[in-house]
Design an enzyme around this catalytic site. Structure first.
Site, mmCIF file in Angstrom:
data_model
loop_
_atom_site.group_PDB
_atom_site.id
_atom_site.type_symbol
_atom_site.label_atom_id
_atom_site.label_comp_id
_atom_site.label_asym_id
_atom_site.label_seq_id
_atom_site.Cartn_x
_atom_site.Cartn_y
_atom_site.Cartn_z
ATOM 1 N N GLY A 118 0.844 -1.188 0.000
ATOM 2 C CA GLY A 118 0.000 0.000 0.000
ATOM 3 C C GLY A 118 0.878 1.235 0.000
ATOM 4 O O GLY A 118 2.091 1.138 0.220
ATOM 5 N N LYS A 119 0.290 2.361 -0.269
ATOM 6 C CA LYS A 119 1.057 3.613 -0.191
ATOM 7 C C LYS A 119 0.077 4.752 -0.032
ATOM 8 O O LYS A 119 -1.062 4.670 -0.494
ATOM 9 C CB LYS A 119 1.860 3.828 -1.479
ATOM 10 C CG LYS A 119 2.984 4.826 -1.330
ATOM 11 C CD LYS A 119 4.202 4.142 -0.771
ATOM 12 C CE LYS A 119 5.401 5.029 -0.709
ATOM 13 N NZ LYS A 119 6.608 4.219 -0.471
ATOM 14 N N GLY A 120 0.542 5.819 0.607
ATOM 15 C CA GLY A 120 -0.337 6.976 0.759
ATOM 16 C C GLY A 120 0.435 8.247 0.560
ATOM 17 O O GLY A 120 1.653 8.230 0.372
#
Ligand code: GLU
Length: 425
Positions: A118-120
């Site tokens: 995931g990444k934000g």
């Protein structure tokens, strides 16, 4: 026509008009082909599971209100909770976060930690935020994301523009709603359930795999002149580890500029005293771009993506590139450098010490048991070596470059988990 077909038809890689995500997927599909997986099947486990885009209204110190955009892309949970950093930078957009989320899936699989990807991020220049503004942005991001985060759902960590303090705010905000849960985020301060060793882990891992590559190439660390672009968390600790391993750090660069010193910088001394490369008194001034193309043996890009591209890959003089940053080489630059015989140790292996360290922190938080730093370092070194060796072996087995090999290992693991979970049989 997809990137892979264009590459095949025209015999060269592109970066014009190719998104960051398409670049990552080109590697994924190439690996899938070597593994004889069908394109449809690869698509099924390589498309983001969930994408959340939010607005973050922020009262500025100046009195006005800015509405920032924030993201969390959950790429895959096939092998465990989604895992990956949060980036605060003006370049953050949907494509970049998608590509970085996808890289996390392959990275966690390659180094065999029980996480997905995931990444934000938030599209903002972090240098324009006061401490209060940064805290507000972080708390709002966390509050709005709270239902999709959790120690067994999605575990953020630092990336460009965020640090241990940012993680402390995330933990605090999450806990207001969910109660004590330090494992919801990693890269925390040592005084708040962080793990000794996590901060240096990415840089230490970068040099660990560089040493692995040097050994395979029959080169001694003492013969190696290193240039490092980026002097943030990754660059600083990589420089320190390079010096400790006996290499000579002859080039340094960050946004403030670049410096070169034939005799080698004394990194230990520099780190305690200076925050920016331009402040370092010894050495000759260079531009940041010149450090990438300067005469050296080992180049470590450790900042933004896409810095080695069609405009400068022909001028690169290093024989070995170890990717401290995520996606520092465009697809076309990567192909051209591989063709010239430059050994490229890919991001999903080279900078995986960070997420490996995050795994150690997470596991300590869950067990409520603290490891001494020696254990952290030993486990990190051992497991990074295993990941390096499996990549090297795959490159021999499939007769391919290290990046393709790293994707072969990780795509196979994710595909297996996806298949075993059922659903699509
Ligand atoms: N942001 C780092 C990366 O790109 C660390 C991610 C993590 O520890 O979860 O690998």
């Amino acid at each position: 026509m997809d990137v892979e077909s264009r590459v095949r038809k025209e015999g060269k890689m592109h970066n014009k008009g190719v998104s960051a995500l398409e670049e990552v997927n080109a590697y994924v599909f190439r690996a899938g082909e070597l593994l004889k997986l069908s394109k449809d099947f690869i698509k099924a486990f390589s498309t983001s599971e969930r994408e959340l885009i939010i607005s973050i209204p922020l009262r500025r110190e100046s009195g006005g209100i800015d509405v920032l955009t924030g993201y969390r892309i959950q790429h895959s949970s096939a092998r465990g909770p989604r895992k990956g950093g949060i980036r605060y930078h003006q370049s953050v957009d949907l494509d970049e976060v998608r590509a970085l989320a996808s890289l996390m899936t392959w990275k966690t699989a390659l180094v065999d930690v029980p996480f997905g990807g995931g990444k934000g991020g938030v599209t903002v220049d972090p240098t324009t935020l006061s401490v209060r503004e940064k805290e507000e942005v972080t708390r709002r991001w966390t509050r709005t994301m709270v239902n999709i985060l959790g120690p067994h759902r999605d575990v953020p960590a630092p990336d460009m523009g965020t640090d241990a303090q940012t993680m402390a705010w995330i933990m605090d905000e999450y806990q207001r709603i969910n109660g004590f849960s330090p494992a919801v985020v990693t890269g925390k301060p040592l005084g708040l359930f962080g793990a000794p060793g996590r901060e240096e882990a990415t840089g230490r891992g970068v040099i660990g795999v560089a040493l692995g590559a040097l050994m395979k190439l029959n080169k001694k660390p003492s013969e190696i002149r290193v240039a490092i672009q980026g002097f943030g968390n990754v660059g600083v600790y990589a420089a320190l580890a390079a010096q400790e391993a006996g290499m000579k750090v002859v080039g340094l660069a960050d946004v403030s500029g670049g410096k070169t010193n034939d005799k080698g910088f004394n990194i230990k001394e520099i780190i305690g005293k200076y925050k920016k490369v331009s402040e370092i008194p010894d050495g000759k001034d260079l531009s940041g771009d010149e450090v990438l193309t300067m005469d050296c043996d080992l180049l470590i890009p450790a900042a933004l993506g896409g810095v080695i591209n069609d405009s400068n890959h022909e001028k690169i003089q290093a024989k070995i590139i170890v990717e401290g940053a995520n996606q520092p080489l465009t697809l076309s630059a990567d192909a051209a450098l591989q063709k010239r015989g430059v050994v490229v140790v890919p991001d999903i292996l080279a900078n995986a010490g960070g997420v490996m360290g995050s795994y150690f922190e997470w596991t300590q938080n869950i067990q409520e048991f603290r490891w001494p730093i020696e254990r952290f370092r030993d486990e990190l070194d051992t497991r990074m070596k295993i990941a390096f060796d499996s990549t090297w072996e795959a490159s021999l087995k499939y007769g391919c470059d290290l990046r393709t090999a790293a994707f072969v290992v990780s795509v196979e693991r994710v595909a297996t988990a996806f298949k075993l979970r059922g659903d699509l049989l």
